[in-house]
Design a protein around this motif. Structure first.
Motif, PDB file in Angstrom:
ATOM      1  N   MET A 359       0.832  -1.203   0.000  1.00  0.00           N
ATOM      2  CA  MET A 359       0.000   0.000   0.000  1.00  0.00           C
ATOM      3  C   MET A 359       0.865   1.251   0.000  1.00  0.00           C
ATOM      4  SD  MET A 359      -2.841   1.136   2.835  1.00  0.00           S
ATOM      5  CE  MET A 359      -3.764   2.664   2.649  1.00  0.00           C
ATOM      6  N   GLN A 360       1.884   1.262   0.851  1.00  0.00           N
ATOM      7  CA  GLN A 360       2.766   2.424   0.934  1.00  0.00           C
ATOM      8  C   GLN A 360       3.492   2.666  -0.385  1.00  0.00           C
ATOM      9  OE1 GLN A 360       5.091   2.607   4.578  1.00  0.00           O
ATOM     10  NE2 GLN A 360       6.799   3.567   3.485  1.00  0.00           N
ATOM     11  N   ARG A 361       3.929   1.590  -1.041  1.00  0.00           N
ATOM     12  CA  ARG A 361       4.647   1.739  -2.310  1.00  0.00           C
ATOM     13  C   ARG A 361       3.718   2.219  -3.431  1.00  0.00           C
ATOM     14  NH1 ARG A 361       5.921  -1.036  -6.926  1.00  0.00           N
ATOM     15  NH2 ARG A 361       7.993  -0.552  -7.764  1.00  0.00           N
ATOM     16  N   ARG A 362       2.494   1.695  -3.483  1.00  0.00           N
ATOM     17  CA  ARG A 362       1.559   2.079  -4.540  1.00  0.00           C
ATOM     18  C   ARG A 362       1.093   3.517  -4.389  1.00  0.00           C
ATOM     19  NH1 ARG A 362      -2.371  -3.296  -5.073  1.00  0.00           N
ATOM     20  NH2 ARG A 362      -0.864  -4.585  -6.236  1.00  0.00           N
ATOM     21  N   ILE A 363       0.879   3.948  -3.167  1.00  0.00           N
ATOM     22  CA  ILE A 363       0.370   5.298  -2.952  1.00  0.00           C
ATOM     23  C   ILE A 363       1.442   6.343  -3.250  1.00  0.00           C
ATOM     24  CG2 ILE A 363      -0.523   6.921  -1.229  1.00  0.00           C
ATOM     25  CD1 ILE A 363      -2.523   4.780  -2.127  1.00  0.00           C
ATOM     26  N   TYR A 364       2.659   6.100  -2.774  1.00  0.00           N
ATOM     27  CA  TYR A 364       3.699   7.126  -2.883  1.00  0.00           C
ATOM     28  C   TYR A 364       4.654   6.913  -4.054  1.00  0.00           C
ATOM     29  CZ  TYR A 364       1.909   8.470   1.650  1.00  0.00           C
ATOM     30  OH  TYR A 364       1.084   8.873   2.669  1.00  0.00           O
ATOM     31  N   GLN A 365       4.476   5.814  -4.797  1.00  0.00           N
ATOM     32  CA  GLN A 365       5.174   5.615  -6.075  1.00  0.00           C
ATOM     33  C   GLN A 365       6.694   5.752  -5.943  1.00  0.00           C
ATOM     34  OE1 GLN A 365       3.586   4.822  -9.175  1.00  0.00           O
ATOM     35  NE2 GLN A 365       1.908   4.413  -7.739  1.00  0.00           N
TER      36      GLN A 365
END
Length: 401
Positions: A359-365
């Motif tokens: 989730m953290q990687r997908r949101i903040y790219q």
């Protein structure tokens, strides 16, 4: 149909729009065409209603889960970051809003936490010191009047020691432990079968507790002075005295709670967690804001991430609780089903940190490397915040018992 009737009908249709236009907004006076004012947005329906109607509308606003629930709960548990991305993209009608979702899941979670947590004070209940003294005295007299042997003499000696500990010790923690130990001792003497395996384990534990308490003035020590007081140079003498009194009071409450019935303290502490977690949410969002300072995201976007991530955590823990309870319930009737529940619990427990990372990687790219570093830092800081929150809940719970 006559010409006259057609004329009347046409006049009726001509007058109908005029009736609608005659309606005006009570707030700004603009003409109304619908349930809301096009100029100021105020609803036509009056807010002055029956109290019961207001309460029903409030509950509906918080808990209304229509078809959006089915479109929200599955992505929440299975698609990391999906709901947050949709919310950022403006696609919000089809899903439960973040705040409402958090409120609903957190309320269910904390209610279930109270329900599933074992608040038992132990297999040995505590009775009054006076009653126990009388029971011990009666048992000693009974043993003296019976035929003497080595075992009975040893039992009498143990009962006399316990009677002394119960009657002479005014320290509540030591007295409670001695009463519990005396109960098991009396049960052991009265029962022909003796104590069960769990009771023997409890008996040994109580003996160790009594011996430990006899050598210590207090189980909990909170002081920075040799005389056992708590003092700080930046506080006045009066403030230091009040601080020592408050800390001593809380320390005594904690000792009594832990040595007699910790269930009340646990219940009170858990009862404070929802309020504290709601305060912790914006702090977590601020932590995300600092860690992703150059992400060009607003604070409210980070708060949305916090709401969705906490909703997932609570839902995952709730499912783990249900799987654990279900496994205990059917373990005797279906071992296979119980094993399947255990495997599901392991998968869900593993999925929890993986979900948050994805989730953290997908949101903040960001790439895996920087995301991993920030994920560890955020998790470490937030874990410390959680421990501090638990400590606050513990102290708050002590003040409430």
């Amino acid at each position: 149909m006559s010409v006259e009737s057609l004329d009347v009908s046409e006049k009726h249709h001509e007058l109908q729009p005029q009736v609608v236009q005659d309606k005006s907004c009570e707030n700004c006076g603009a003409p109304l065409d619908g349930q809301f004012c096009a100029k100021c947005g105020q609803e036509i329906t009056s807010n002055i209603r029956y109290f019961g109607t207001v309460i029903l509308h409030l509950l509906d606003d918080i808990f209304s889960f229509d078809s959006r629930a089915s479109r929200t709960l599955w992505p929440l548990i299975a698609k990391p970051g999906f709901l947050t991305q949709k919310y950022f993209e403006g696609k919000r009608v089809h899903y439960v809003p973040p705040l409402r979702l958090y409120l609903f899941i957190s309320i269910i979670f904390f209610l279930s936490l109270k329900f599933f947590t074992n608040f038992g004070a132990g297999s040995v209940p505590v009775i009054s010191a006076e009653t126990m003294q009388q029971n011990l005295a009666n048992k000693i007299v009974e043993l003296h009047s019976s035929e003497a042997d080595v075992d009975k003499q040893a039992s009498i000696a143990r009962l006399q020691i316990l009677l002394e500990q119960v009657s002479q010790n005014k320290r509540i923690p030591l007295q409670n432990q001695a009463i519990k130990l005396a109960q098991l001792e009396l049960k052991q003497l009265s029962s022909g079968e003796g104590l069960s395996k769990e009771e023997k384990k409890k008996y040994d534990e109580l003996q160790n507790n009594v011996e430990t308490l006899k050598t210590k003035d207090s189980l909990i020590t909170v002081s920075n002075q040799e005389d056992g007081t708590l003092r700080f140079d930046f506080l006045s003498e009066e403030m230091n005295t009040k601080l020592t009194e408050q800390v001593t009071m809380l320390k005594n409450k904690a000792e009594i709670a832990f040595s007699s019935d910790p269930s009340k303290l646990i219940e009170q502490a858990i009862g404070k967690l929802p309020q504290l977690m709601f305060v912790l949410l914006p702090v977590f969002a601020l932590l995300l804001k600092v860690m992703y300072l150059f992400s060009n995201r607003l604070y409210m976007e980070h708060l949305t991430v916090a709401l969705h991530s906490h909703s997932f955590i609570f839902l995952a823990i709730l499912l783990l609780e249900l799987l654990s309870e279900g496994q205990d319930f059917i373990v005797e009737t279906s071992a296979f089903a119980a094993d399947m529940m255990q495997y599901l619990a392991i998968i869900l427990l593993t999925w929890l940190p993986v979900y948050l990372f994805i989730m953290q990687r997908r949101i903040y790219q960001q790439g895996y490397f920087f995301t991993s570093i920030k994920f560890v830092v955020i998790a470490s800081i937030y874990l410390m915040l959680m421990l501090f929150t638990a400590f606050i809940a513990f102290i708050w719970g002590l003040t409430s018992i």
